[in-house]
Design a protein around this motif. Structure first.
Motif, PDB file in Angstrom:
ATOM      1  N   CYS A  85       6.491  49.759   4.966  1.00 46.40           N
ATOM      2  CA  CYS A  85       7.728  49.807   4.166  1.00 46.40           C
ATOM      3  C   CYS A  85       7.949  48.450   3.506  1.00 46.40           C
ATOM      4  O   CYS A  85       9.016  47.844   3.624  1.00 46.40           O
ATOM      5  CB  CYS A  85       8.923  50.193   5.020  1.00 46.40           C
ATOM      6  SG  CYS A  85       8.714  51.722   5.955  1.00 46.40           S
ATOM      7  N   THR A  86       6.967  47.979   2.776  1.00 47.88           N
ATOM      8  CA  THR A  86       6.959  46.609   2.264  1.00 47.88           C
ATOM      9  C   THR A  86       8.005  46.341   1.194  1.00 47.88           C
ATOM     10  O   THR A  86       8.392  45.192   0.977  1.00 47.88           O
ATOM     11  CB  THR A  86       5.569  46.236   1.737  1.00 47.88           C
ATOM     12  OG1 THR A  86       5.481  44.826   1.546  1.00 47.88           O
ATOM     13  CG2 THR A  86       5.247  46.965   0.428  1.00 47.88           C
ATOM     14  N   GLY A  87       8.494  47.388   0.503  1.00 42.09           N
ATOM     15  CA  GLY A  87       9.483  47.143  -0.549  1.00 42.09           C
ATOM     16  C   GLY A  87       8.924  46.215  -1.613  1.00 42.09           C
ATOM     17  O   GLY A  87       7.861  46.455  -2.180  1.00 42.09           O
ATOM     18  N   GLY A  88       9.645  45.127  -1.884  1.00 40.58           N
ATOM     19  CA  GLY A  88       9.203  44.166  -2.890  1.00 40.58           C
ATOM     20  C   GLY A  88       8.106  43.224  -2.439  1.00 40.58           C
ATOM     21  O   GLY A  88       7.682  42.355  -3.204  1.00 40.58           O
ATOM     22  N   GLY A  89       7.638  43.372  -1.200  1.00 43.20           N
ATOM     23  CA  GLY A  89       6.455  42.641  -0.745  1.00 43.20           C
ATOM     24  C   GLY A  89       6.697  41.296  -0.098  1.00 43.20           C
ATOM     25  O   GLY A  89       5.747  40.610   0.271  1.00 43.20           O
ATOM     26  N   CYS A  90       7.957  40.908   0.104  1.00 41.44           N
ATOM     27  CA  CYS A  90       8.197  39.540   0.574  1.00 41.44           C
ATOM     28  C   CYS A  90       7.692  39.307   1.990  1.00 41.44           C
ATOM     29  O   CYS A  90       7.179  38.216   2.299  1.00 41.44           O
ATOM     30  CB  CYS A  90       9.670  39.182   0.457  1.00 41.44           C
ATOM     31  SG  CYS A  90      10.783  40.190   1.450  1.00 41.44           S
ATOM     32  N   ILE A  91       7.808  40.293   2.883  1.00 41.75           N
ATOM     33  CA  ILE A  91       7.327  40.102   4.251  1.00 41.75           C
ATOM     34  C   ILE A  91       5.813  39.951   4.261  1.00 41.75           C
ATOM     35  O   ILE A  91       5.269  39.054   4.930  1.00 41.75           O
ATOM     36  CB  ILE A  91       7.781  41.260   5.154  1.00 41.75           C
ATOM     37  CG1 ILE A  91       9.285  41.154   5.432  1.00 41.75           C
ATOM     38  CG2 ILE A  91       7.001  41.272   6.467  1.00 41.75           C
ATOM     39  CD1 ILE A  91       9.844  42.291   6.267  1.00 41.75           C
ATOM     40  N   ALA A  92       5.118  40.800   3.528  1.00 40.26           N
ATOM     41  CA  ALA A  92       3.652  40.718   3.476  1.00 40.26           C
ATOM     42  C   ALA A  92       3.194  39.370   2.927  1.00 40.26           C
ATOM     43  O   ALA A  92       2.275  38.737   3.470  1.00 40.26           O
ATOM     44  CB  ALA A  92       3.105  41.855   2.612  1.00 40.26           C
ATOM     45  N   ASP A 138       7.843  52.651  -7.365  1.00 42.20           N
ATOM     46  CA  ASP A 138       8.655  51.621  -8.018  1.00 42.20           C
ATOM     47  C   ASP A 138       8.673  50.335  -7.194  1.00 42.20           C
ATOM     48  O   ASP A 138       8.529  49.232  -7.734  1.00 42.20           O
ATOM     49  CB  ASP A 138      10.084  52.122  -8.217  1.00 42.20           C
ATOM     50  CG  ASP A 138      10.208  53.136  -9.338  1.00 42.20           C
ATOM     51  OD1 ASP A 138       9.284  53.202 -10.181  1.00 42.20           O
ATOM     52  OD2 ASP A 138      11.205  53.864  -9.373  1.00 42.20           O
ATOM     53  N   ALA A 139       8.876  50.470  -5.897  1.00 37.70           N
ATOM     54  CA  ALA A 139       8.883  49.291  -5.037  1.00 37.70           C
ATOM     55  C   ALA A 139       7.532  48.593  -5.069  1.00 37.70           C
ATOM     56  O   ALA A 139       7.456  47.356  -5.129  1.00 37.70           O
ATOM     57  CB  ALA A 139       9.245  49.683  -3.610  1.00 37.70           C
ATOM     58  N   LEU A 140       6.452  49.367  -5.047  1.00 36.06           N
ATOM     59  CA  LEU A 140       5.117  48.760  -5.070  1.00 36.06           C
ATOM     60  C   LEU A 140       4.838  48.060  -6.394  1.00 36.06           C
ATOM     61  O   LEU A 140       4.114  47.057  -6.428  1.00 36.06           O
ATOM     62  CB  LEU A 140       4.056  49.827  -4.802  1.00 36.06           C
ATOM     63  CG  LEU A 140       3.961  50.305  -3.353  1.00 36.06           C
ATOM     64  CD1 LEU A 140       2.952  51.444  -3.240  1.00 36.06           C
ATOM     65  CD2 LEU A 140       3.576  49.167  -2.411  1.00 36.06           C
ATOM     66  N   ALA A 141       5.409  48.562  -7.480  1.00 35.39           N
ATOM     67  CA  ALA A 141       5.254  47.878  -8.768  1.00 35.39           C
ATOM     68  C   ALA A 141       5.920  46.507  -8.718  1.00 35.39           C
ATOM     69  O   ALA A 141       5.380  45.519  -9.239  1.00 35.39           O
ATOM     70  CB  ALA A 141       5.848  48.724  -9.889  1.00 35.39           C
ATOM     71  N   LEU A 142       7.088  46.429  -8.090  1.00 39.84           N
ATOM     72  CA  LEU A 142       7.749  45.137  -7.908  1.00 39.84           C
ATOM     73  C   LEU A 142       6.950  44.257  -6.961  1.00 39.84           C
ATOM     74  O   LEU A 142       6.774  43.054  -7.215  1.00 39.84           O
ATOM     75  CB  LEU A 142       9.165  45.343  -7.360  1.00 39.84           C
ATOM     76  CG  LEU A 142       9.959  44.076  -7.030  1.00 39.84           C
ATOM     77  CD1 LEU A 142      10.138  43.195  -8.265  1.00 39.84           C
ATOM     78  CD2 LEU A 142      11.316  44.445  -6.427  1.00 39.84           C
ATOM     79  N   ALA A 143       6.431  44.842  -5.882  1.00 29.83           N
ATOM     80  CA  ALA A 143       5.605  44.075  -4.944  1.00 29.83           C
ATOM     81  C   ALA A 143       4.376  43.501  -5.643  1.00 29.83           C
ATOM     82  O   ALA A 143       3.985  42.356  -5.386  1.00 29.83           O
ATOM     83  CB  ALA A 143       5.189  44.959  -3.771  1.00 29.83           C
ATOM     84  N   ALA A 144       3.778  44.282  -6.539  1.00 25.87           N
ATOM     85  CA  ALA A 144       2.603  43.798  -7.262  1.00 25.87           C
ATOM     86  C   ALA A 144       2.953  42.587  -8.127  1.00 25.87           C
ATOM     87  O   ALA A 144       2.158  41.635  -8.239  1.00 25.87           O
ATOM     88  CB  ALA A 144       2.024  44.916  -8.127  1.00 25.87           C
ATOM     89  N   GLN A 145       4.135  42.610  -8.728  1.00 24.85           N
ATOM     90  CA  GLN A 145       4.572  41.447  -9.504  1.00 24.85           C
ATOM     91  C   GLN A 145       4.757  40.222  -8.605  1.00 24.85           C
ATOM     92  O   GLN A 145       4.411  39.101  -8.994  1.00 24.85           O
ATOM     93  CB  GLN A 145       5.879  41.773 -10.224  1.00 24.85           C
ATOM     94  CG  GLN A 145       5.742  42.768 -11.359  1.00 24.85           C
ATOM     95  CD  GLN A 145       7.084  43.046 -12.012  1.00 24.85           C
ATOM     96  OE1 GLN A 145       7.834  43.925 -11.576  1.00 24.85           O
ATOM     97  NE2 GLN A 145       7.400  42.300 -13.051  1.00 24.85           N
ATOM     98  N   ASN A 146       5.290  40.442  -7.409  1.00 20.61           N
ATOM     99  CA  ASN A 146       5.468  39.318  -6.495  1.00 20.61           C
ATOM    100  C   ASN A 146       4.141  38.809  -5.947  1.00 20.61           C
ATOM    101  O   ASN A 146       3.959  37.604  -5.773  1.00 20.61           O
ATOM    102  CB  ASN A 146       6.402  39.725  -5.346  1.00 20.61           C
ATOM    103  CG  ASN A 146       7.863  39.607  -5.738  1.00 20.61           C
ATOM    104  OD1 ASN A 146       8.270  38.639  -6.371  1.00 20.61           O
ATOM    105  ND2 ASN A 146       8.656  40.593  -5.360  1.00 20.61           N
ATOM    106  N   VAL A 147       3.215  39.715  -5.703  1.00 21.49           N
ATOM    107  CA  VAL A 147       1.876  39.294  -5.272  1.00 21.49           C
ATOM    108  C   VAL A 147       1.242  38.418  -6.341  1.00 21.49           C
ATOM    109  O   VAL A 147       0.652  37.362  -6.054  1.00 21.49           O
ATOM    110  CB  VAL A 147       0.994  40.522  -4.962  1.00 21.49           C
ATOM    111  CG1 VAL A 147      -0.470  40.111  -4.825  1.00 21.49           C
ATOM    112  CG2 VAL A 147       1.466  41.204  -3.685  1.00 21.49           C
TER     113      VAL A 147
END
Length: 298
Positions: free
Chosen positions: A135-142, A162-171
């Motif tokens: 449940c990574t959401g925007g990816g900050c924990i990962a 949608d959340a994974l698209a934001l996570a990809a931007q943060n990655v």
């Protein structure tokens, strides 16, 4: 509504007047800040093009244009009850900034302390650990896990495209493309590896708390919050299946917030170790693979 007039203000005065206006209007905090003063400081500094992570010159006087920029953000915060992270497009986790918008929950979790404090020793003696963030959401924990253990490989799954698209931007923002892999699917469905650590801040808000939530939460994706009558819909699946995806002596760390009491009542065979945080926060448990197997969760 005009919070700051055309009078001369220093940064300090602007922040204090904004904080008073927030208190007068009964705003809710908890999306990255805990007080009206902290929330006002974040928004005023952002409007001035300054980082909330760097202490400014509080005696600096604002121009008329800067006062107008401040008013624009502050008035929206009051009128629309939008969390500051969504107004600024930026959230903070474990000391680093992340892109934040309505595709995922605002970054916030006491697990930032767990990660920054070397995982409380949970990964000691393990070379090149593999970590899974459910449940990574925007990816900050990962991403924070990858920063904390530079030898780790991190997988991060989420059901929301949608959340994974934001996570990809943060990655990409944190240049972690070679360290963090994003997987689309529900919990363990897209997962094929075994891990030294499975970590998760899943939806865990029960029905009663959902009904009583402040207006600020209505701007966040509900699928990131609600988890059935007792808040444990997804956690039940994690407890049932996590052992299949953990290495021997691997650990599961999950935030359940206010649903902790319901969790212990629902799973009396498990001896949950509840993490303690020097910087505040609660409701995060740890279980080893062996403890999960001994609990015989069906």
């Amino acid at each position: 509504m005009v919070l700051l007039s055309d009078n001369e203000y220093t940064i300090e005065v602007a922040i204090r007047r904004a904080a008073q206006a927030f208190e007068d209007n009964d705003l809710h905090y908890g999306h990255g800040t805990e007080t009206a003063l902290d929330e006002a400081s974040w928004l005023v500094l952002h409007a001035l093009g300054l980082s909330p992570a760097i202490e400014p010159d509080y005696t600096q006087k604002l121009t008329a244009a800067q006062i107008a920029d401040c008013n624009s953000l502050l008035e929206r915060r009051i009128a629309e009850r939008i969390p500051a992270a969504y107004l600024t497009g930026q959230g903070w986790f474990a000391g680093r900034a992340y892109l934040s918008d309505k595709r995922a929950l605002v970054p916030r979790s006491p697990m930032a302390e767990f990660i920054a404090d070397d995982f409380y020793g949970a990964l000691d003696g393990i070379d090149s650990p593999r970590i899974l963030d459910l449940c990574t959401g925007g990816g900050c924990i990962a991403i924070a896990c990858a920063y904390a253990r530079t030898d780790a490989i991190v997988d991060a799954s989420d059901l929301s495209a949608d959340a994974l698209a934001l996570a990809a931007q943060n990655v990409e923002l944190h240049e972690m493309q070679d360290r963090v892999e994003l997987l689309e699917g529900s919990l363990f469905e897209p997962v094929s590896n075994r891990y030294s650590l499975i970590i998760s801040n899943p939806p865990y808000v029960d029905a009663a708390d959902i009904a009583a939530m402040a207006s600020e939460f209505s701007h966040e994706p509900m699928m990131g919050l609600e988890a059935g009558d007792d808040g444990l819909d997804l956690v039940r699946i994690m407890l049932r299946d996590a052992a299949d995806y953990l290495e021997p002596k691997g650990v599961l760390v999950v935030e359940v917030g206010n649903s902790g009491e319901a969790l212990e009542a629902a799973f009396p065979s498990l001896e949950f170790a509840w993490l303690e945080f020097a910087n505040g926060g609660y409701g995060v448990f740890m279980l080893t693979r062996e403890e999960l197997l001994a609990g015989n969760i069906k």
